[in-house]
Write a protein that holds these residues in place. Structure first.
Motif, PDB file in Angstrom:
ATOM      1  N   VAL A   3       0.873  -1.180   0.000  1.00 52.32           N
ATOM      2  CA  VAL A   3       0.000   0.000   0.000  1.00 52.32           C
ATOM      3  C   VAL A   3       0.912   1.233   0.000  1.00 52.32           C
ATOM      4  N   PRO A   4       0.385   2.389  -0.431  1.00 51.54           N
ATOM      5  CA  PRO A   4       1.234   3.583  -0.422  1.00 51.54           C
ATOM      6  C   PRO A   4       1.384   4.157   0.991  1.00 51.54           C
ATOM      7  N   CYS A   5       2.583   4.653   1.271  1.00 48.88           N
ATOM      8  CA  CYS A   5       2.830   5.354   2.537  1.00 48.88           C
ATOM      9  C   CYS A   5       1.945   6.596   2.563  1.00 48.88           C
ATOM     10  N   ASN A   6       1.293   6.858   3.678  1.00 47.16           N
ATOM     11  CA  ASN A   6       0.413   8.021   3.800  1.00 47.16           C
ATOM     12  C   ASN A   6       1.168   9.346   3.681  1.00 47.16           C
ATOM     13  N   ALA A   7       2.458   9.350   3.973  1.00 42.25           N
ATOM     14  CA  ALA A   7       3.229  10.595   3.944  1.00 42.25           C
ATOM     15  C   ALA A   7       3.919  10.842   2.607  1.00 42.25           C
ATOM     16  N   CYS A   8       4.576   9.812   2.051  1.00 41.87           N
ATOM     17  CA  CYS A   8       5.389  10.030   0.841  1.00 41.87           C
ATOM     18  C   CYS A   8       4.892   9.263  -0.374  1.00 41.87           C
ATOM     19  N   GLY A   9       4.015   8.301  -0.176  1.00 39.25           N
ATOM     20  CA  GLY A   9       3.485   7.537  -1.293  1.00 39.25           C
ATOM     21  C   GLY A   9       4.312   6.331  -1.709  1.00 39.25           C
ATOM     22  N   ALA A  10       5.432   6.094  -1.053  1.00 41.60           N
ATOM     23  CA  ALA A  10       6.261   4.933  -1.383  1.00 41.60           C
ATOM     24  C   ALA A  10       5.496   3.656  -1.060  1.00 41.60           C
ATOM     25  N   PRO A  11       5.613   2.637  -1.897  1.00 42.45           N
ATOM     26  CA  PRO A  11       4.914   1.382  -1.604  1.00 42.45           C
ATOM     27  C   PRO A  11       5.546   0.661  -0.406  1.00 42.45           C
ATOM     28  N   ILE A  12       4.682   0.260   0.521  1.00 40.96           N
ATOM     29  CA  ILE A  12       5.144  -0.463   1.713  1.00 40.96           C
ATOM     30  C   ILE A  12       4.217  -1.648   1.963  1.00 40.96           C
ATOM     31  N   LEU A  13       4.731  -2.622   2.673  1.00 39.63           N
ATOM     32  CA  LEU A  13       3.920  -3.780   3.021  1.00 39.63           C
ATOM     33  C   LEU A  13       2.765  -3.349   3.921  1.00 39.63           C
ATOM     34  N   GLU A  14       1.652  -4.044   3.803  1.00 38.09           N
ATOM     35  CA  GLU A  14       0.490  -3.739   4.656  1.00 38.09           C
ATOM     36  C   GLU A  14       0.859  -3.888   6.130  1.00 38.09           C
ATOM     37  N   THR A  15       1.681  -4.888   6.440  1.00 43.26           N
ATOM     38  CA  THR A  15       2.062  -5.100   7.842  1.00 43.26           C
ATOM     39  C   THR A  15       2.904  -3.931   8.369  1.00 43.26           C
ATOM     40  N   THR A  16       3.754  -3.374   7.508  1.00 45.55           N
ATOM     41  CA  THR A  16       4.548  -2.212   7.898  1.00 45.55           C
ATOM     42  C   THR A  16       3.633  -1.013   8.131  1.00 45.55           C
ATOM     43  N   ALA A  17       2.669  -0.834   7.231  1.00 51.75           N
ATOM     44  CA  ALA A  17       1.719   0.272   7.369  1.00 51.75           C
ATOM     45  C   ALA A  17       0.920   0.145   8.662  1.00 51.75           C
ATOM     46  N   ALA A  18       0.472  -1.057   8.965  1.00 53.44           N
ATOM     47  CA  ALA A  18      -0.308  -1.275  10.187  1.00 53.44           C
ATOM     48  C   ALA A  18       0.536  -1.007  11.434  1.00 53.44           C
ATOM     49  N   GLY A  22       0.456   3.715   9.118  1.00 56.84           N
ATOM     50  CA  GLY A  22       0.251   4.022   7.704  1.00 56.84           C
ATOM     51  C   GLY A  22       1.447   4.649   6.998  1.00 56.84           C
ATOM     52  N   VAL A  23       2.571   4.763   7.677  1.00 57.29           N
ATOM     53  CA  VAL A  23       3.734   5.376   7.039  1.00 57.29           C
ATOM     54  C   VAL A  23       4.897   4.393   6.953  1.00 57.29           C
ATOM     55  N   CYS A  24       5.773   4.666   6.009  1.00 63.33           N
ATOM     56  CA  CYS A  24       6.972   3.838   5.860  1.00 63.33           C
ATOM     57  C   CYS A  24       7.951   4.147   6.984  1.00 63.33           C
ATOM     58  N   LEU A  25       8.922   3.287   7.154  1.00 67.01           N
ATOM     59  CA  LEU A  25       9.897   3.467   8.226  1.00 67.01           C
ATOM     60  C   LEU A  25      10.709   4.762   8.085  1.00 67.01           C
ATOM     61  N   PRO A  26      11.180   5.136   6.868  1.00 68.93           N
ATOM     62  CA  PRO A  26      11.903   6.408   6.751  1.00 68.93           C
ATOM     63  C   PRO A  26      11.058   7.624   7.155  1.00 68.93           C
ATOM     64  N   CYS A  27       9.767   7.617   6.814  1.00 72.58           N
ATOM     65  CA  CYS A  27       8.909   8.737   7.215  1.00 72.58           C
ATOM     66  C   CYS A  27       8.682   8.719   8.724  1.00 72.58           C
ATOM     67  N   LYS A  28       8.465   7.539   9.287  1.00 73.37           N
ATOM     68  CA  LYS A  28       8.230   7.442  10.725  1.00 73.37           C
ATOM     69  C   LYS A  28       9.452   7.908  11.518  1.00 73.37           C
ATOM     70  N   SER A  29      10.653   7.566  11.038  1.00 74.19           N
ATOM     71  CA  SER A  29      11.873   7.919  11.773  1.00 74.19           C
ATOM     72  C   SER A  29      12.363   9.335  11.469  1.00 74.19           C
ATOM     73  N   GLY A  30      11.740   9.982  10.486  1.00 71.73           N
ATOM     74  CA  GLY A  30      12.160  11.332  10.134  1.00 71.73           C
ATOM     75  C   GLY A  30      13.323  11.387   9.165  1.00 71.73           C
ATOM     76  N   ARG A  31      13.696  10.270   8.583  1.00 71.20           N
ATOM     77  CA  ARG A  31      14.836  10.222   7.661  1.00 71.20           C
ATOM     78  C   ARG A  31      14.446  10.477   6.211  1.00 71.20           C
ATOM     79  N   ARG A  32      13.175  10.520   5.910  1.00 72.42           N
ATOM     80  CA  ARG A  32      12.742  10.656   4.516  1.00 72.42           C
ATOM     81  C   ARG A  32      13.343  11.914   3.869  1.00 72.42           C
ATOM     82  N   ALA A  33      13.333  13.041   4.573  1.00 67.57           N
ATOM     83  CA  ALA A  33      13.852  14.285   3.997  1.00 67.57           C
ATOM     84  C   ALA A  33      15.331  14.149   3.643  1.00 67.57           C
ATOM     85  N   SER A  34      16.108  13.524   4.526  1.00 70.19           N
ATOM     86  CA  SER A  34      17.538  13.376   4.222  1.00 70.19           C
ATOM     87  C   SER A  34      17.754  12.381   3.085  1.00 70.19           C
TER      88      SER A  34
END
Length: 195
Positions: A3-18, A22-34
């Motif tokens: 499913v798409p990450c709610n923040a950046c749209g990157a495809p992530i596993l449903e289990t990761t989203a749950a 709803g966000v990928c690990l880089p968005c959750k950890s704040g690393r997406r911008a870097s």
């Protein structure tokens, strides 16, 4: 299923989203911008590698020196100066004067001296000569890599004077990149963009 990450749209596993709201690990950890900034930086570097005359010329020198019938002997004296000063700057910025002398670039010490003199880089030249004197005294720099490395290994752990010289060189008192560029253009090694 992804499913798409709610923040950046990157495809992530449903289990990761749950698990992450709803966000990928880089968005959750704040690393997406870097991560995105790094991608953009790498893209700019790739574009420069393809369009910047000095980078294109540098790669051509590498190919000539390290090609089948290579060696620095294949270069003109002006090219040897440009090459040696470029190697000096790369090595010192990366690991200091001891790295320059430890690696194969140290065999081109004399060409670096001549190049810095030709470019009018008096501060950089003074620092290089002081580093040479710390490591090799008033004798010549050994061309043989093994001999040079043994001397650097002997001196490095006990002598912190090189650290101070490294810092002064990296402060770039001569604006060495600009001098290298002007030197290359003056000698027709390559044309500037827009020429």
């Amino acid at each position: 299923m992804k499913v798409p990450c709610n923040a950046c749209g990157a495809p992530i596993l449903e289990t990761t989203a749950a698990r992450n709201g709803g966000v990928c690990l880089p968005c959750k950890s704040g690393r997406r911008a870097s991560i995105e900034a790094s991608k953009a930086s790498h893209q700019r570097e790739r574009e420069l590698d393809a369009t910047d005359p000095s980078r294109i010329y540098w790669r051509s020198l590498i190919a000539r020196i390290y090609g089948d019938d290579g060696g620095i002997e294949r270069l003109s004296d002006v090219e040897k100066q440009y090459w040696a000063v470029g190697c000096l700057a790369d090595e010192v910025y990366n690991g200091g004067f001891d790295q320059f002398f430890f690696n194969s670039s140290g065999e081109h010490y004399e060409w670096a001296v001549v190049g810095l003199e030709s470019m009018g880089a008096t501060h950089s030249l003074e620092l290089l000569k002081k580093a040479k004197q710390i490591l090799f005294g008033f004798g010549s720099v050994p061309v043989d890599t093994w001999t040079r490395r043994q001397r650097v290994i002997q001196m490095r752990p006990d002598d912190r004077r090189l650290d101070a010289l490294d810092g002064r060189f990296c402060a770039d008192p001569d604006r060495l990149s600009d001098r290298c560029q002007a030197f290359a253009l003056h000698h027709g090694l390559f044309q500037s963009e827009g020429s």
